[in-house]
Design a protein around this motif. Structure first.
Motif, PDB file in Angstrom:
ATOM      1  N   SER A 283      47.434 128.934 -25.754  1.00 28.50           N
ATOM      2  CA  SER A 283      48.533 127.984 -25.603  1.00 28.50           C
ATOM      3  C   SER A 283      48.135 126.942 -24.573  1.00 28.50           C
ATOM      4  O   SER A 283      47.652 127.267 -23.487  1.00 28.50           O
ATOM      5  CB  SER A 283      49.814 128.702 -25.177  1.00 28.50           C
ATOM      6  OG  SER A 283      49.594 129.516 -24.057  1.00 28.50           O
ATOM      7  N   ASP A 284      48.318 125.679 -24.907  1.00 28.60           N
ATOM      8  CA  ASP A 284      47.892 124.563 -24.068  1.00 28.60           C
ATOM      9  C   ASP A 284      49.053 123.596 -23.908  1.00 28.60           C
ATOM     10  O   ASP A 284      49.557 123.050 -24.886  1.00 28.60           O
ATOM     11  CB  ASP A 284      46.692 123.866 -24.724  1.00 28.60           C
ATOM     12  CG  ASP A 284      46.080 122.797 -23.836  1.00 28.60           C
ATOM     13  OD1 ASP A 284      46.780 122.297 -22.947  1.00 28.60           O
ATOM     14  OD2 ASP A 284      44.899 122.467 -24.043  1.00 28.60           O
TER      15      ASP A 284
ATOM     16  N   ALA B 255      52.097 138.608 -11.474  1.00 34.26           N
ATOM     17  CA  ALA B 255      51.861 137.543 -10.501  1.00 34.26           C
ATOM     18  C   ALA B 255      50.739 136.610 -10.959  1.00 34.26           C
ATOM     19  O   ALA B 255      50.769 135.407 -10.688  1.00 34.26           O
ATOM     20  CB  ALA B 255      51.517 138.150  -9.150  1.00 34.26           C
ATOM     21  N   ARG B 256      49.763 137.154 -11.679  1.00 35.89           N
ATOM     22  CA  ARG B 256      48.629 136.340 -12.132  1.00 35.89           C
ATOM     23  C   ARG B 256      49.033 135.280 -13.148  1.00 35.89           C
ATOM     24  O   ARG B 256      48.360 134.263 -13.302  1.00 35.89           O
ATOM     25  CB  ARG B 256      47.552 137.239 -12.732  1.00 35.89           C
ATOM     26  CG  ARG B 256      46.775 138.037 -11.702  1.00 35.89           C
ATOM     27  CD  ARG B 256      45.761 138.932 -12.386  1.00 35.89           C
ATOM     28  NE  ARG B 256      44.831 138.172 -13.228  1.00 35.89           N
ATOM     29  CZ  ARG B 256      44.037 138.711 -14.127  1.00 35.89           C
ATOM     30  NH1 ARG B 256      44.069 140.031 -14.336  1.00 35.89           N
ATOM     31  NH2 ARG B 256      43.217 137.960 -14.842  1.00 35.89           N
ATOM     32  N   CYS B 257      50.141 135.511 -13.883  1.00 32.48           N
ATOM     33  CA  CYS B 257      50.559 134.533 -14.910  1.00 32.48           C
ATOM     34  C   CYS B 257      52.004 134.086 -14.674  1.00 32.48           C
ATOM     35  O   CYS B 257      52.697 133.718 -15.623  1.00 32.48           O
ATOM     36  CB  CYS B 257      50.399 135.125 -16.303  1.00 32.48           C
ATOM     37  SG  CYS B 257      51.278 136.657 -16.549  1.00 32.48           S
ATOM     38  N   ALA B 258      52.435 134.106 -13.408  1.00 34.01           N
ATOM     39  CA  ALA B 258      53.771 133.632 -13.032  1.00 34.01           C
ATOM     40  C   ALA B 258      54.880 134.353 -13.800  1.00 34.01           C
ATOM     41  O   ALA B 258      55.927 133.776 -14.081  1.00 34.01           O
ATOM     42  CB  ALA B 258      53.883 132.124 -13.240  1.00 34.01           C
ATOM     43  N   GLY B 259      54.642 135.608 -14.158  1.00 33.42           N
ATOM     44  CA  GLY B 259      55.667 136.404 -14.823  1.00 33.42           C
ATOM     45  C   GLY B 259      55.887 136.082 -16.288  1.00 33.42           C
ATOM     46  O   GLY B 259      56.832 136.587 -16.898  1.00 33.42           O
TER      47      GLY B 259
ATOM     48  N   ILE C  57      47.324 133.423 -21.889  1.00 29.78           N
ATOM     49  CA  ILE C  57      48.480 132.768 -21.264  1.00 29.78           C
ATOM     50  C   ILE C  57      48.157 132.210 -19.881  1.00 29.78           C
ATOM     51  O   ILE C  57      48.929 131.430 -19.325  1.00 29.78           O
ATOM     52  CB  ILE C  57      49.687 133.717 -21.174  1.00 29.78           C
ATOM     53  CG1 ILE C  57      49.308 135.000 -20.432  1.00 29.78           C
ATOM     54  CG2 ILE C  57      50.231 134.028 -22.555  1.00 29.78           C
ATOM     55  CD1 ILE C  57      50.504 135.881 -20.152  1.00 29.78           C
ATOM     56  N   ALA C  58      47.029 132.606 -19.324  1.00 30.13           N
ATOM     57  CA  ALA C  58      46.521 132.065 -18.066  1.00 30.13           C
ATOM     58  C   ALA C  58      45.008 132.293 -18.099  1.00 30.13           C
ATOM     59  O   ALA C  58      44.520 133.148 -18.840  1.00 30.13           O
ATOM     60  CB  ALA C  58      47.160 132.767 -16.870  1.00 30.13           C
TER      61      ALA C  58
ATOM     62  N   ASP D 103      47.871 137.915 -23.256  1.00 29.31           N
ATOM     63  CA  ASP D 103      49.286 138.290 -23.312  1.00 29.31           C
ATOM     64  C   ASP D 103      49.446 139.799 -23.514  1.00 29.31           C
ATOM     65  O   ASP D 103      48.494 140.516 -23.823  1.00 29.31           O
ATOM     66  CB  ASP D 103      50.021 137.495 -24.399  1.00 29.31           C
ATOM     67  CG  ASP D 103      49.666 137.924 -25.815  1.00 29.31           C
ATOM     68  OD1 ASP D 103      48.782 138.776 -25.986  1.00 29.31           O
ATOM     69  OD2 ASP D 103      50.278 137.401 -26.754  1.00 29.31           O
ATOM     70  N   ASN D 104      50.679 140.262 -23.309  1.00 24.73           N
ATOM     71  CA  ASN D 104      51.000 141.690 -23.429  1.00 24.73           C
ATOM     72  C   ASN D 104      51.898 141.952 -24.635  1.00 24.73           C
ATOM     73  O   ASN D 104      52.678 142.894 -24.648  1.00 24.73           O
ATOM     74  CB  ASN D 104      51.698 142.183 -22.159  1.00 24.73           C
ATOM     75  CG  ASN D 104      53.019 141.456 -21.907  1.00 24.73           C
ATOM     76  OD1 ASN D 104      53.135 140.273 -22.209  1.00 24.73           O
ATOM     77  ND2 ASN D 104      54.000 142.154 -21.371  1.00 24.73           N
TER      78      ASN D 104
END
Length: 376
Positions: free
Chosen positions: A358-359, A209-213, A115-116, A121-122
Motif C-alpha cells: 500500500s502506497d 508500535a512499529r506500524c502505528a497500530g 504496511i510499513a 500485515d497481520n
C-alpha cells in the motif's frame, strides 16, 4: 448376507460465542439506521431512500436492521470461519486466490501486504465468490460440509439486502427505473462479489508500535457496497470527511454496517461518498484478541461498464450540478482506445495494486475515473 456400509457422521458445528465488547471510552461515529422492515410498507421505500441519500452523501456509512437473517444464521457463519482458520496453514494455502491476476477468489495469506517498511500485515482472508458455474474452484472440506448453508446466506445478502439498497439508491437518484442499478449486479452475472471470512491476528505492543497500530491502512472499497456484520472487537474506524478525525464504528447485534464503495461514488460523480475506513489495533481491554470478521462485498458485473456509469441519467445529479460535461462522458476506452471498460476491470485493477503493497502516493486512473488508493 448383504454387506452394510457404515458412514461416519460429520462433527456438529460448535456454537460460536462472540467476545464481550470493549469497555474503553471510545469515540463512536453516529450513523443513520435503515430499517428494511419498512421497505414493503406504504411510502416505506421513499422514506428509506431519503435516509440513505443523506447518509451516502455525508458519510458513506450507515446501519441496516431487520435484514432477514437471524443471529443464529450469522453465528453459524462465524463458526464456519472459526473452523476454517483452525485448519493447518498448508490446507488454506492449497486454495490460494490468484491474487496476481487481481482475483480474490479463495485464500489470501497472512502477511501479504507491507504496511510499513519491513512490516507485513497481520490479516488473512478467505473469499467465496458467487455460487455460479463461472466462479467455482477448489474449497476446503470445512466449507464443503456447509456448502448449501453458506450459499443460502450468500444469495440472501446479494438478492434480498443488496438489491433492495440498490433500488433505494436508484430512488434517491430519482432514476425512472428502480432496477437500473440492480441490472448491473444480477446474482447470476459474472462478477467478483464475495462472502469473506477475515481473520486479524493479535499482535504484540512492540509490533503495533512499529506500524502505528495499523492493521489495514485507510482506504475505500473496490466495488459497490460492503456489508460488515456484528463485530464486538473494536478495530474498525471511519473518517467522515478528509479533515475529520478517525472515529470508531460499533456494530451491535441485529445490525450490519454498510459502506458505499467506489462504483456508487463514480456513478454519482462524487455526490455519494465511498466510505473511507481503516482497521487498527483493538483497545487495551481487547488487545490480545484475534478478530474474526464476516463481510460481504457487492461488486459490479461484467454487464456494467464505466461508460454506463459516466452516462447515468439522474435528475438529482443534474439539478445539483454533479453531472459530467458532455465531452467527458463521450469516450471511456481501454488503454488502447478500442473498447469500453467493464466495471469488473476497475475492481481487479485495484486488487492488483493493493494486494502486495500500500502506497499513500498511488492513484488509480481508468477511463474518466480516478481514486486515491490509501488514506492515512
Amino acid at each position: 448376507m448383504a454387506t452394510q456400509t457404515i458412514t461416519q457422521a460429520e462433527p456438529p458445528l460448535e456454537k460460536y460465542v462472540h467476545l464481550p465488547e470493549s469497555q474503553q471510552p471510545l469515540d463512536y461515529v453516529d450513523l443513520t439506521t435503515i430499517d428494511l422492515s419498512l421497505y414493503d410498507t406504504p411510502g416505506g421505500k421513499q422514506k428509506l431512500a431519503t435516509q440513505l441519500k443523506q447518509a451516502a452523501h455525508e458519510v458513506g456509512f450507515f446501519y441496516v436492521t431487520n435484514f432477514g437473517l437471524t443471529q443464529t444464521q450469522l453465528n453459524r457463519q462465524y463458526a464456519i470461519g472459526r473452523d476454517l482458520y483452525a485448519l493447518p496453514i498448508e490446507e488454506r494455502l492449497a486454495h490460494r486466490a490468484p491474487l496476481e491476476e487481481g482475483n480474490y477468489n479463495g485464500y489470501r495469506p497472512l502477511g501479504a501486504v507491507e504496511i510499513a517498511p519491513g512490516m507485513r500485515d497481520n490479516v488473512e482472508m478467505y473469499n467465496l465468490f458467487k455460487f455460479i458455474p463461472q466462479t467455482q474452484r477448489s474449497q476446503p472440506d470445512v466449507l464443503k460440509r456447509h456448502w448449501a448453508e453458506i450459499e443460502s446466506v450468500h444469495r440472501h445478502i446479494h438478492e434480498h439486502m443488496a438489491h433492495r439498497l440498490l433500488r433505494l439508491l436508484a430512488i434517491a437518484l430519482e432514476l425512472s427505473d428502480e432496477d437500473a442499478l440492480v441490472r448491473g449486479h444480477r446474482y447470476d452475472a459474472n462478477c467478483d462479489s464475495a462472502l469473506r471470512y477475515m481473520m486479524s491476528r493479535a499482535r504484540s505492543a512492540e509490533e503495533n508500535a512499529r506500524c502505528a497500530g495499523l492493521y489495514t491502512r485507510g482506504h475505500t472499497d473496490f466495488g459497490t457496497l460492503t456489508f460488515v456484520f456484528q463485530q464486538p472487537v473494536a478495530a474498525l474506524q471511519v473518517k467522515r470527511a478528509p479533515e475529520a478525525e478517525w472515529q470508531w464504528l460499533r456494530i451491535p447485534e441485529g445490525h450490519v454496517a454498510v459502506n458505499i464503495a467506489d462504483m456508487v461514488e463514480l456513478m454519482s460523480n462524487g455526490y455519494f461518498k465511498s466510505g473511507v475506513h481503516r482497521v487498527v489495533a483493538p483497545p487495551e481491554d481487547q488487545a490480545g484478541s484475534d478478530r474474526l470478521g464476516l463481510l460481504y462485498f457487492v461488486r459490479p458485473s461484467e454487464e456494467l461498464s464505466l461508460r454506463g456509469l459516466g452516462a447515468l441519467d439522474s435528475p438529482l445529479l443534474k439539478r445539483l450540478g454533479y453531472c459530467r460535461d458532455a465531452g467527458q462522458e463521450a469516450v471511456v476506452t481501454d488503454d488502447e482506445g478500442k473498447a469500453d471498460i467493464p466495471a469488473t476491470e476497475w475492481v481487479r485493477a485495484r486488487v492488483r495494486k493493493n494486494w502486495v503493497r500500500s502506497d499513500t502516493k498511488d492513484v488509480l486512473s481508468m477511463g474518466n475515473f480516478r481514486t486515491q488508493l490509501v488514506y492515512d
